[in-house]
Scaffold this motif. Structure first.
Motif, PDB file in Angstrom:
ATOM      1  N   PRO A  26      -8.328  19.318   4.917  1.00 39.53           N
ATOM      2  CA  PRO A  26      -7.386  18.384   5.550  1.00 39.53           C
ATOM      3  C   PRO A  26      -7.577  16.935   5.114  1.00 39.53           C
ATOM      4  N   PHE A  27      -8.816  16.553   4.784  1.00 43.39           N
ATOM      5  CA  PHE A  27      -9.062  15.177   4.384  1.00 43.39           C
ATOM      6  C   PHE A  27      -8.536  14.892   2.974  1.00 43.39           C
ATOM      7  N   LEU A  28      -8.535  15.896   2.120  1.00 39.76           N
ATOM      8  CA  LEU A  28      -7.919  15.717   0.802  1.00 39.76           C
ATOM      9  C   LEU A  28      -6.431  15.427   0.937  1.00 39.76           C
ATOM     10  N   VAL A  29      -5.760  16.192   1.787  1.00 47.18           N
ATOM     11  CA  VAL A  29      -4.321  15.992   1.976  1.00 47.18           C
ATOM     12  C   VAL A  29      -4.058  14.644   2.640  1.00 47.18           C
ATOM     13  N   LEU A  30      -4.883  14.279   3.634  1.00 40.33           N
ATOM     14  CA  LEU A  30      -4.723  12.982   4.299  1.00 40.33           C
ATOM     15  C   LEU A  30      -4.900  11.827   3.316  1.00 40.33           C
ATOM     16  N   THR A  31      -5.850  11.960   2.398  1.00 42.89           N
ATOM     17  CA  THR A  31      -6.099  10.905   1.411  1.00 42.89           C
ATOM     18  C   THR A  31      -4.900  10.710   0.489  1.00 42.89           C
ATOM     19  N   THR A  32      -4.372  11.794  -0.030  1.00 40.98           N
ATOM     20  CA  THR A  32      -3.246  11.680  -0.962  1.00 40.98           C
ATOM     21  C   THR A  32      -1.985  11.206  -0.245  1.00 40.98           C
ATOM     22  N   PHE A  33      -1.787  11.655   0.991  1.00 44.91           N
ATOM     23  CA  PHE A  33      -0.621  11.216   1.770  1.00 44.91           C
ATOM     24  C   PHE A  33      -0.710   9.725   2.081  1.00 44.91           C
ATOM     25  N   SER A  34      -1.897   9.259   2.467  1.00 47.48           N
ATOM     26  CA  SER A  34      -2.073   7.849   2.805  1.00 47.48           C
ATOM     27  C   SER A  34      -1.830   6.946   1.603  1.00 47.48           C
ATOM     28  N   THR A  35      -2.190   7.413   0.415  1.00 47.48           N
ATOM     29  CA  THR A  35      -1.997   6.595  -0.777  1.00 47.48           C
ATOM     30  C   THR A  35      -0.515   6.387  -1.068  1.00 47.48           C
ATOM     31  N   VAL A  36       0.299   7.404  -0.836  1.00 48.39           N
ATOM     32  CA  VAL A  36       1.748   7.253  -0.999  1.00 48.39           C
ATOM     33  C   VAL A  36       2.269   6.162  -0.064  1.00 48.39           C
ATOM     34  N   LEU A  37       1.801   6.169   1.179  1.00 45.67           N
ATOM     35  CA  LEU A  37       2.236   5.171   2.149  1.00 45.67           C
ATOM     36  C   LEU A  37       1.821   3.764   1.729  1.00 45.67           C
ATOM     37  N   VAL A  38       0.596   3.644   1.192  1.00 40.53           N
ATOM     38  CA  VAL A  38       0.087   2.336   0.772  1.00 40.53           C
ATOM     39  C   VAL A  38       0.928   1.766  -0.360  1.00 40.53           C
ATOM     40  N   VAL A  39       1.314   2.604  -1.294  1.00 36.54           N
ATOM     41  CA  VAL A  39       2.145   2.133  -2.407  1.00 36.54           C
ATOM     42  C   VAL A  39       3.502   1.672  -1.895  1.00 36.54           C
ATOM     43  N   LEU A  40       4.102   2.438  -0.983  1.00 38.59           N
ATOM     44  CA  LEU A  40       5.388   2.040  -0.416  1.00 38.59           C
ATOM     45  C   LEU A  40       5.264   0.740   0.375  1.00 38.59           C
ATOM     46  N   ALA A  41       4.165   0.590   1.127  1.00 39.40           N
ATOM     47  CA  ALA A  41       3.985  -0.603   1.947  1.00 39.40           C
ATOM     48  C   ALA A  41       3.810  -1.860   1.101  1.00 39.40           C
ATOM     49  N   GLY A  42       3.190  -1.728  -0.068  1.00 37.51           N
ATOM     50  CA  GLY A  42       2.962  -2.894  -0.921  1.00 37.51           C
ATOM     51  C   GLY A  42       4.040  -3.124  -1.957  1.00 37.51           C
ATOM     52  N   TRP A  43       5.133  -2.376  -1.865  1.00 37.08           N
ATOM     53  CA  TRP A  43       6.170  -2.388  -2.902  1.00 37.08           C
ATOM     54  C   TRP A  43       6.752  -3.784  -3.131  1.00 37.08           C
ATOM     55  N   ARG A  44       7.148  -4.464  -2.062  1.00 34.35           N
ATOM     56  CA  ARG A  44       7.758  -5.785  -2.174  1.00 34.35           C
ATOM     57  C   ARG A  44       6.832  -6.904  -1.716  1.00 34.35           C
ATOM     58  N   VAL A  45       5.718  -6.543  -1.132  1.00 34.73           N
ATOM     59  CA  VAL A  45       4.865  -7.539  -0.488  1.00 34.73           C
ATOM     60  C   VAL A  45       3.881  -8.167  -1.469  1.00 34.73           C
ATOM     61  N   ILE A  46       3.296  -7.330  -2.324  1.00 43.21           N
ATOM     62  CA  ILE A  46       2.279  -7.818  -3.254  1.00 43.21           C
ATOM     63  C   ILE A  46       2.964  -8.478  -4.450  1.00 43.21           C
ATOM     64  N   GLU A  47       2.709  -9.752  -4.655  1.00 44.78           N
ATOM     65  CA  GLU A  47       3.323 -10.498  -5.753  1.00 44.78           C
ATOM     66  C   GLU A  47       2.310 -10.951  -6.795  1.00 44.78           C
ATOM     67  N   TYR A  48       1.025 -10.796  -6.494  1.00 50.17           N
ATOM     68  CA  TYR A  48      -0.032 -11.279  -7.377  1.00 50.17           C
ATOM     69  C   TYR A  48      -0.789 -10.093  -7.966  1.00 50.17           C
ATOM     70  N   LYS A  49      -0.800  -9.996  -9.295  1.00 54.51           N
ATOM     71  CA  LYS A  49      -1.511  -8.932  -9.998  1.00 54.51           C
ATOM     72  C   LYS A  49      -1.153  -7.559  -9.422  1.00 54.51           C
ATOM     73  N   GLN A  50       0.121  -7.234  -9.470  1.00 57.71           N
ATOM     74  CA  GLN A  50       0.596  -5.992  -8.861  1.00 57.71           C
ATOM     75  C   GLN A  50      -0.014  -4.758  -9.504  1.00 57.71           C
ATOM     76  N   ALA A  51      -0.081  -4.734 -10.820  1.00 58.94           N
ATOM     77  CA  ALA A  51      -0.621  -3.557 -11.506  1.00 58.94           C
ATOM     78  C   ALA A  51      -2.067  -3.306 -11.096  1.00 58.94           C
ATOM     79  N   ALA A  52      -2.858  -4.372 -11.031  1.00 61.09           N
ATOM     80  CA  ALA A  52      -4.260  -4.227 -10.637  1.00 61.09           C
ATOM     81  C   ALA A  52      -4.378  -3.774  -9.188  1.00 61.09           C
ATOM     82  N   TYR A  53      -3.491  -4.262  -8.336  1.00 55.79           N
ATOM     83  CA  TYR A  53      -3.512  -3.879  -6.916  1.00 55.79           C
ATOM     84  C   TYR A  53      -3.292  -2.377  -6.773  1.00 55.79           C
ATOM     85  N   PHE A  54      -2.234  -1.870  -7.373  1.00 55.76           N
ATOM     86  CA  PHE A  54      -1.949  -0.445  -7.256  1.00 55.76           C
ATOM     87  C   PHE A  54      -2.993   0.391  -7.998  1.00 55.76           C
ATOM     88  N   ALA A  55      -3.520  -0.132  -9.089  1.00 56.12           N
ATOM     89  CA  ALA A  55      -4.581   0.576  -9.815  1.00 56.12           C
ATOM     90  C   ALA A  55      -5.809   0.765  -8.940  1.00 56.12           C
TER      91      ALA A  55
END
Length: 504
Positions: A88-117
């Motif tokens: 269950p923790f593997l699935v929770l980890t991968t699911f949470s990462t999708v949410l994090v990328v969506l949440a930072g889509w328009r918000v992060i303006e500084y070094k975006q590639a490094a942030y998502f990396a």
């Protein structure tokens, strides 16, 4: 039947490779970086779902096992495998990462590639912790995941980000040093670093005590347990929204997972020896930290303290098993551990949702101060409804996932000691107090700040990642069987290991 591919290696390697590609990309093409990160995280989530589908319930044996030589001189192997506890923790980890990328889509303006990396790299390393069956490999992933989080807080955090990032790193890294010493000792003693061999090795009580202390220092900081919890509020307050989501959803669970994978099965006699201390620390976290949360004026800090309270339920469920007696003892012990694990999963979803809600408000007014808001539901009705829903799940409202784990822990603890159960149940009142106080001040009441009246409601993107969390919180609250069934056999095996003496 799914093909016999190296699924666990894919779950580790695919997001790491995606992160390295984004680092190589640098600051070029930020829109491509966002899209690439989203696609990579979705594919990783799909891989974890495939693993869940191919997982066989009813057995405690490790599945999807991979083993090749890694460091022959040290008899260390690249050894991966999962059971019903780690899946269950593997699935929770991968699911949470999708949410994090969506949440930072328009918000992060500084070094975006490094942030998502950084998040993709951390996803791969966290998957490695949950899948590792070799002690040195476990430690490698355990420490590797600290580096991306250190950078996420230190580069994209708030005004005191440097202080918070160093405090986070020093607490968690120094706490883990003795764990490495314990793993090396076990490796020398058993002739390999196989975690399953560690669990089978006979050990004297004195040896187990030292091993337990070494593991405790690493895991208690990560949970975090009182009194080594002070790094968490600072880290949450200064971290960007995505960092807070991963801290709450996954990284706090690493410490509790360590108790399940190392402390209880490797040092069961020492776990029994220290069980009174562990229960006491858990109850202090549940009651005392609940009162601390009541006086917070920063939304993030309040949710951070509530996370410590919820993790107190987790460790209480794990260690109360040593005080259970009678015909129902074994069943209650299993219920306590199952409830603790379910609470970890639920808290990962609910706390992530609450931090995302705070992030939605912060993106608009750049304030986390509760006094800044009031009457948000008037200008943001959809957001207000979602915030209230997740707050009720945080309280443990029946019908939400937050109820199931806490209820199981309270029932199981009653068999061990009714007074402990009553103290734990007291938190339901305290938790309702600080959660409802937060909702009353932020969502309802008159508008006390003119800019609040002009706040736009949640966008399509924000609705997407919040509604993606509504689904599992409701689903597992009304139908917890998918999680309970997948972990049942592994929990029964763990209880057997914890209650069997290893003293030769």
């Amino acid at each position: 039947m799914i093909p016999a591919w190296p699924w666990l290696s894919l779950l580790i390697g695919f997001p790491v490779a995606g992160g390295l590609v984004l680092l190589a990309l640098g600051s070029r093409a930020p829109s491509f970086a966002r899209s690439f990160a989203l696609v990579t995280s979705i594919v990783a989530f799909a891989l974890s779902v495939i693993v869940w589908i191919g997982f066989r319930d009813g057995t405690a044996s490790m599945q999807f096992v991979e083993r090749i030589g890694w460091i022959p001189l040290l008899h260390a192997n690249y050894h991966l495998g999962i059971d019903g506890i780690s899946l269950p923790f593997l699935v929770l980890t991968t699911f949470s990462t999708v949410l994090v990328v969506l949440a930072g889509w328009r918000v992060i303006e500084y070094k975006q590639a490094a942030y998502f990396a950084a998040f993709l790299l951390m996803e791969g390393f966290m998957n490695g912790v949950f899948a590792a069956l070799d002690g040195l490999l476990f430690y490698f992933f355990w420490e590797a995941m600290l580096i991306p989080m250190f950078l996420i807080i230190g580069v994209w955090g708030g005004p005191r980000r440097i202080y918070a990032s160093f405090k986070f790193f020093l607490y968690t890294f120094l706490g883990s040093v003795l764990m490495l010493v314990a793993l090396i000792y076990l490796g020398v003693r058993t002739g390999s670093y196989d975690l399953l061999a560690f669990q089978r090795a006979p050990l004297g009580l004195g040896t187990q005590i030292w091993l337990f202390i070494a593991f405790l220092l690493a895991f208690a900081v990560k949970v975090p347990m009182w009194p080594v919890h002070t790094w968490l509020p600072d880290a949450h307050v200064e971290a960007p929204t995505g960092g807070s989501v991963i801290l709450a959803a996954i990284m706090l669970k690493m410490g509790a997972y360590g108790f399940l994978r190392l402390s209880l099965p490797i040092a069961p006699d020492a776990s029994r020896y220290f069980s009174g201390l562990m229960v006491a620390l858990s109850l202090v976290a549940i009651v005392y930290i609940g009162f601390v949360a009541l006086v917070q004026t920063d939304m993030k800090k309040l949710i951070a303290y509530s996370s410590i309270v919820h993790m107190g339920f987790v460790t209480l469920g794990f260690f109360a098993l040593f005080f259970m007696a009678g015909a129902s003892a074994i069943e209650a012990a299993r219920m306590g551990i199952q409830g603790g694990i379910f609470q970890m999963i639920s808290h990962g979803l609910v706390a992530a949702a609450l931090f995302l809600c705070v992030g939605v408000l912060y993106d608009r007014l750049h304030s986390r101060d509760i006094a800044t808001y009031g009457g948000v539901a008037r200008s943001m009705p959809v957001f207000g409804a979602l915030f209230v829903f997740f707050a009720m799940a945080n309280v443990g409202l029946p019908g939400t996932s937050g109820f199931v784990g806490e209820f199981q822990v309270i029932l199981a603890t009653w068999v061990a000691n009714p007074w402990w159960s009553l103290l734990a149940a007291l938190n339901l009142v305290i938790g309702a107090g600080f959660t409802l106080w937060l909702i009353k001040r932020v969502v309802f009441g008159p508008i006390v700040n003119e800019p609040v009246a002009k706040l736009p409601d949640v966008t399509v993107r924000e609705r997407l990642f919040l509604f993606l969390l509504v689904i599992p919180v409701l689903l597992f609250g009304l139908w917890p069987a998918p999680i309970l069934d997948v972990m049942r056999a592994s929990v029964a095996h763990l209880v057997h290991q914890a209650l069997m003496s290893k003293i030769p």
